[in-house]
Design a protein around this motif. Sequence first.
Motif, PDB file in Angstrom:
ATOM      1  N   GLU A  85       0.811  -1.215   0.000  1.00 26.94           N
ATOM      2  CA  GLU A  85       0.000   0.000   0.000  1.00 26.94           C
ATOM      3  C   GLU A  85       0.844   1.264   0.000  1.00 26.94           C
ATOM      4  O   GLU A  85       0.561   2.228  -0.716  1.00 26.94           O
ATOM      5  N   GLU A  86       1.904   1.295   0.789  1.00 29.66           N
ATOM      6  CA  GLU A  86       2.709   2.513   0.905  1.00 29.66           C
ATOM      7  C   GLU A  86       3.411   2.844  -0.400  1.00 29.66           C
ATOM      8  O   GLU A  86       3.395   3.984  -0.873  1.00 29.66           O
ATOM      9  N   GLU A  87       4.040   1.839  -1.007  1.00 26.37           N
ATOM     10  CA  GLU A  87       4.746   2.075  -2.267  1.00 26.37           C
ATOM     11  C   GLU A  87       3.767   2.330  -3.403  1.00 26.37           C
ATOM     12  O   GLU A  87       4.057   3.128  -4.307  1.00 26.37           O
ATOM     13  N   ALA A  88       2.611   1.688  -3.369  1.00 28.88           N
ATOM     14  CA  ALA A  88       1.599   1.921  -4.400  1.00 28.88           C
ATOM     15  C   ALA A  88       1.111   3.367  -4.357  1.00 28.88           C
ATOM     16  O   ALA A  88       0.812   3.968  -5.393  1.00 28.88           O
ATOM     17  N   ARG A  89       1.045   3.947  -3.162  1.00 32.30           N
ATOM     18  CA  ARG A  89       0.585   5.332  -3.020  1.00 32.30           C
ATOM     19  C   ARG A  89       1.572   6.311  -3.649  1.00 32.30           C
ATOM     20  O   ARG A  89       1.203   7.395  -4.095  1.00 32.30           O
ATOM     21  N   ARG A  90       2.851   5.934  -3.692  1.00 28.89           N
ATOM     22  CA  ARG A  90       3.876   6.825  -4.257  1.00 28.89           C
ATOM     23  C   ARG A  90       4.100   6.580  -5.747  1.00 28.89           C
ATOM     24  O   ARG A  90       4.864   7.296  -6.383  1.00 28.89           O
ATOM     25  N   ALA A  91       3.459   5.570  -6.299  1.00 28.78           N
ATOM     26  CA  ALA A  91       3.702   5.205  -7.696  1.00 28.78           C
ATOM     27  C   ALA A  91       3.061   6.215  -8.652  1.00 28.78           C
ATOM     28  O   ALA A  91       2.134   6.942  -8.305  1.00 28.78           O
ATOM     29  N   VAL A  92       3.596   6.234  -9.876  1.00 32.53           N
ATOM     30  CA  VAL A  92       3.025   7.002 -10.975  1.00 32.53           C
ATOM     31  C   VAL A  92       2.752   6.021 -12.109  1.00 32.53           C
ATOM     32  O   VAL A  92       3.609   5.192 -12.437  1.00 32.53           O
ATOM     33  N   VAL A  93       1.564   6.103 -12.707  1.00 29.96           N
ATOM     34  CA  VAL A  93       1.184   5.176 -13.781  1.00 29.96           C
ATOM     35  C   VAL A  93       1.256   5.921 -15.113  1.00 29.96           C
ATOM     36  O   VAL A  93       0.728   7.018 -15.256  1.00 29.96           O
ATOM     37  N   LEU A  94       1.919   5.281 -16.086  1.00 30.78           N
ATOM     38  CA  LEU A  94       2.064   5.855 -17.429  1.00 30.78           C
ATOM     39  C   LEU A  94       1.485   4.887 -18.450  1.00 30.78           C
ATOM     40  O   LEU A  94       1.923   3.732 -18.546  1.00 30.78           O
ATOM     41  N   GLY A  95       0.472   5.333 -19.211  1.00 25.86           N
ATOM     42  CA  GLY A  95      -0.132   4.503 -20.249  1.00 25.86           C
ATOM     43  C   GLY A  95       0.316   4.951 -21.628  1.00 25.86           C
ATOM     44  O   GLY A  95       0.801   6.071 -21.815  1.00 25.86           O
ATOM     45  N   TYR A  96       0.126   4.072 -22.621  1.00 27.79           N
ATOM     46  CA  TYR A  96       0.608   4.334 -23.979  1.00 27.79           C
ATOM     47  C   TYR A  96      -0.550   4.676 -24.918  1.00 27.79           C
ATOM     48  O   TYR A  96      -1.580   3.996 -24.944  1.00 27.79           O
ATOM     49  N   ALA A  97      -0.327   5.745 -25.703  1.00 28.00           N
ATOM     50  CA  ALA A  97      -1.282   6.111 -26.749  1.00 28.00           C
ATOM     51  C   ALA A  97      -1.067   5.207 -27.960  1.00 28.00           C
ATOM     52  O   ALA A  97       0.055   4.813 -28.236  1.00 28.00           O
ATOM     53  N   ALA A 108      -4.455   2.437 -13.051  1.00 28.57           N
ATOM     54  CA  ALA A 108      -4.248   3.451 -12.016  1.00 28.57           C
ATOM     55  C   ALA A 108      -5.387   3.440 -11.006  1.00 28.57           C
ATOM     56  O   ALA A 108      -5.168   3.606  -9.798  1.00 28.57           O
ATOM     57  N   ASP A 109      -6.623   3.233 -11.476  1.00 27.64           N
ATOM     58  CA  ASP A 109      -7.761   3.135 -10.555  1.00 27.64           C
ATOM     59  C   ASP A 109      -7.572   1.950  -9.610  1.00 27.64           C
ATOM     60  O   ASP A 109      -7.918   2.032  -8.424  1.00 27.64           O
ATOM     61  N   GLY A 110      -7.045   0.845 -10.157  1.00 30.06           N
ATOM     62  CA  GLY A 110      -6.820  -0.329  -9.322  1.00 30.06           C
ATOM     63  C   GLY A 110      -5.768  -0.099  -8.247  1.00 30.06           C
ATOM     64  O   GLY A 110      -5.820  -0.690  -7.171  1.00 30.06           O
ATOM     65  N   GLU A 158      13.358   8.863  -7.191  1.00 25.11           N
ATOM     66  CA  GLU A 158      14.227   7.811  -6.637  1.00 25.11           C
ATOM     67  C   GLU A 158      13.466   6.905  -5.687  1.00 25.11           C
ATOM     68  O   GLU A 158      13.799   5.729  -5.546  1.00 25.11           O
ATOM     69  N   ALA A 159      12.441   7.435  -5.025  1.00 21.89           N
ATOM     70  CA  ALA A 159      11.704   6.638  -4.038  1.00 21.89           C
ATOM     71  C   ALA A 159      10.380   6.126  -4.567  1.00 21.89           C
ATOM     72  O   ALA A 159       9.653   5.452  -3.843  1.00 21.89           O
ATOM     73  N   SER A 160      10.059   6.423  -5.807  1.00 19.27           N
ATOM     74  CA  SER A 160       8.762   6.018  -6.323  1.00 19.27           C
ATOM     75  C   SER A 160       8.919   5.044  -7.484  1.00 19.27           C
ATOM     76  O   SER A 160       9.967   4.998  -8.141  1.00 19.27           O
ATOM     77  N   THR A 161       7.858   4.311  -7.733  1.00 21.75           N
ATOM     78  CA  THR A 161       7.850   3.325  -8.805  1.00 21.75           C
ATOM     79  C   THR A 161       7.083   3.887 -10.001  1.00 21.75           C
ATOM     80  O   THR A 161       6.028   4.499  -9.842  1.00 21.75           O
ATOM     81  N   LEU A 162       7.628   3.671 -11.196  1.00 24.61           N
ATOM     82  CA  LEU A 162       6.920   4.033 -12.412  1.00 24.61           C
ATOM     83  C   LEU A 162       6.283   2.772 -12.978  1.00 24.61           C
ATOM     84  O   LEU A 162       6.972   1.782 -13.251  1.00 24.61           O
ATOM     85  N   VAL A 163       4.951   2.820 -13.147  1.00 23.56           N
ATOM     86  CA  VAL A 163       4.197   1.691 -13.680  1.00 23.56           C
ATOM     87  C   VAL A 163       3.853   2.003 -15.129  1.00 23.56           C
ATOM     88  O   VAL A 163       3.161   2.980 -15.416  1.00 23.56           O
ATOM     89  N   LEU A 164       4.357   1.210 -16.057  1.00 21.45           N
ATOM     90  CA  LEU A 164       4.132   1.437 -17.485  1.00 21.45           C
ATOM     91  C   LEU A 164       3.126   0.422 -17.997  1.00 21.45           C
ATOM     92  O   LEU A 164       3.292  -0.791 -17.798  1.00 21.45           O
ATOM     93  N   PRO A 187      16.181   9.147 -12.710  1.00 22.41           N
ATOM     94  CA  PRO A 187      16.487   7.745 -12.367  1.00 22.41           C
ATOM     95  C   PRO A 187      15.600   7.225 -11.235  1.00 22.41           C
ATOM     96  O   PRO A 187      15.299   7.945 -10.286  1.00 22.41           O
ATOM     97  N   ARG A 188      15.166   5.978 -11.369  1.00 17.52           N
ATOM     98  CA  ARG A 188      14.356   5.318 -10.352  1.00 17.52           C
ATOM     99  C   ARG A 188      14.975   3.978 -10.004  1.00 17.52           C
ATOM    100  O   ARG A 188      15.739   3.404 -10.781  1.00 17.52           O
ATOM    101  N   GLY A 189      14.522   3.474  -8.882  1.00 21.66           N
ATOM    102  CA  GLY A 189      15.019   2.173  -8.476  1.00 21.66           C
ATOM    103  C   GLY A 189      14.113   1.036  -8.883  1.00 21.66           C
ATOM    104  O   GLY A 189      14.507  -0.132  -8.809  1.00 21.66           O
ATOM    105  N   ARG A 190      12.888   1.365  -9.330  1.00 19.87           N
ATOM    106  CA  ARG A 190      11.948   0.285  -9.640  1.00 19.87           C
ATOM    107  C   ARG A 190      10.970   0.689 -10.733  1.00 19.87           C
ATOM    108  O   ARG A 190      10.473   1.815 -10.763  1.00 19.87           O
ATOM    109  N   TYR A 191      10.704  -0.263 -11.622  1.00 22.85           N
ATOM    110  CA  TYR A 191       9.714  -0.108 -12.680  1.00 22.85           C
ATOM    111  C   TYR A 191       8.833  -1.346 -12.684  1.00 22.85           C
ATOM    112  O   TYR A 191       9.315  -2.454 -12.436  1.00 22.85           O
TER     113      TYR A 191
END
Length: 837
Positions: A85-97, A108-110, A158-164, A187-191
């Motif tokens: 939950e904590e890391e999910a709250r800091r994540a950013v979701v990126l979708g593709y056109a 992202a809603d999920g 650096e502390a957040s996850t990028l969800v592609l 730069p990030r530590g997790r994708y």
Amino acid sequence: MSERATREENVDVVWSGDWVAERLGVALEGDGDLRELLGLALRRNPKRAHLLVSNVLGKHVPQRPSVVYGAGYGLGERVRALLGEEEARRAVVLGYAETATGLGHAVADGLRDAPYLHSTRRPVAGVAQAGGFEEAHSHATSHLLLPEDPELLAQGAEASTLVLVDDEFSTGNTVLNTIRALHELHPRGRYVIVALVDMRSPADRDRLTAFAAEIGARVDLVTRSTGTVTLPEGVLERGQALVAAQEAEAAREAGDASASAPPAAPAPAPVTRVGLAWPAGVPDGGRHGFTPAHRAALEAALPGMAERIADALGAGARQGRVLVLGFEELMYAPLRLGTALEETLGADAEVRYSTTTRSPVLAVDDPGYAIRTRLVFPAHDTPADGPGDRYAYNVAGAGFDAVVAVVDSTADTPELHASEGLLARLAAHTGQVLLAVVPSYTPTTPVQESAVLPEPLRGPDFSSYAPDDVGWLLQDLSDTELEAPTEEREEAIQSGGAHYAESLPVEYQPSAEYQALFSAALETSAARIARAVGTVTETVLAERGPRPVLVSLARAGTPVGVLMRRWAQHRHGLDLPHYAISIVRGRGIDATALRWLAAHHDPADVVFVDGWTGKGAITRELAAAIEEFEASGGPAGFDPEIAVLADPGGCVRTYGTREDFLIPSACLNSTVSGLISRTVLRADLVGPNDFHGGKFYRELAGADVSARFLDTIAARFDEVAGQVEDEAKELLAADRAPTWEGWAAVERISEEYGIHDVNLVKPGVGETTRVLLRRVPWKILAKRGAGADLTHIRLLAEQRGVPVEEVDDLPYSCVGLIHPRYTRGATGADGKAVKGA
């Protein structure tokens, strides 16, 4: 929805990939439900011939909205469980056109608390690019990242996850290109990579592992299904040849069909615009970012918007098959409208969802092929890469009782409404077409307080006009008490204590005698007005065509704009956009409305429309207002010239006639103008970024003659067509330069009668009528020998105790004089004028 229910939704006796597999030897192998998720089709593409067609993406195959949304939302829940939950709250979701914009949003809603951004192929003026990347195998490659918040991708990277999120993970090239470009910047530590299906080869999997080690980041993968596509040698060339052969055969069949007598085509379905009441400040999608706060506001508004759509559907459609059709990158908004409509209509209706696309795919009407039918229509959002074809798949022949086409306001263009446009294509294949327009989100800039310019108001929610007749660029002040007695208003205006636009006169309710006079005048003048409508419209089309945008000056110009729009449609098949905008003498034009017009149309295409000219005050006001608007940094290109029905003052060069005759719409107020008040501009009601205000007098519906006025005149269009053709030719060849004869006459009258204020001299039949209806009249000057055009003027003057003076050498039929030294003592207790004050 459970996975089992989803699987049952997609079971078919014949796999929708058999046709391609048999002819090209393409093999699809994977886990249990892979074939239920995917079919195969062919496309004309030099980089990849085959197309994996998803049954749960909602792009090419109409599917239940709850199934499409559930597929993405379920993947998001899995990512949330993976991250915690904590890391999910800091994540950013990126979708593709364009295909994964809705899927990414559902993911992202999920995750529940993650902001969302999707890449876009639509540049937006004034929005800085925060990044971009290429999609190697796509027919359209450049992806732009245009977040409103430039720190969205950088903040806490650096502390957040990028969800592609993409619809399929085929080679991994697109995702690698994205991560490489963004990792260099932030730069990030997790994708986490999310896709419906993972179709990578073992070599591609190894390449991703090596890449993760190279950048020193953890890369996780979350997918619905896993498999591989086996492509035999030479499949690209063979696929291209097969596509060419199928297209040639289709062309021959079309030629044969056109050579024989075609069966009578059914009448196209009606197209009805439905107002959504989209929540203010909520973006249309993730092109510029979508926050959890936006999500909460949209969720609260969805049931109400679905009710509006349901109410607009006919009884048959409410219990039949309904398709909610999105538009290219605009996938999430129509998807959520679809899920809400599903719940609203319940089990009685069968709701499906899909969207249009840029991607050209071969259509083959075979149950073993994923794309059975194809509708082709021109792009309608003025794309940066120029005009081109767009497509809607598996819509034709699918038996939909109604189609709800959802577009953003940037795409609500003449091309959308053209005879070969999307709406016309849909109308040929369903019983009803609804058009729902979501306001295009405009990111905030330093000069804007509001992120979203509101959408036009339309009937029946605002005005008694049909929704397509006019869009009102006004804010609804119907619940605000604005009316004041005529005498109080006049005293306040002349004493300098108030501006005329800060209040409204009490709406005049005509007597039975006056109403009968209006009816007689309408019948007598209908053909004359139809001629003037046709002449001014033909002049506009010749000089400002081929698809001008009509912008009426509310409210007197609005009936004229509607009639001009109807003439263009009746005589030329043109569906011209038409809006009504506020202009206030001494205060200028509504700058917010001009910005809205510039955001949705080329300013050079805008033609301002009014009913008639008096002395030319509004003509001058508009020119000065446009100049001031551009000088203050507003978009340039608006032409301040006004097109009018009648120009007795000689103030403009685009007109239907220069005769001063009775236009019956001048006889009444709101009841001949869609039940809309004159416009209001008051600082406590209208902010610097708001539209000017107006009221909808619903309570006067019983006296409304707006539709009757329009229909009576439009019924004479064919009768006057020949005269219009001749008159328009003469006008186009003539010297139509303004003479300003009317202004000179007004200045003379002002001095001769000791008024010394041209604003209190109102020339012409229309303006004199307004004086008698709204102001405190002093006297009426009537041209000696003027006939039936002044019958209603004489009646009103008699009712208000106003003297009528017969004069010579008047360039108008009549002139109304407002009392020059008005106080409440200048009238009797009954409000009638007192002589000699």
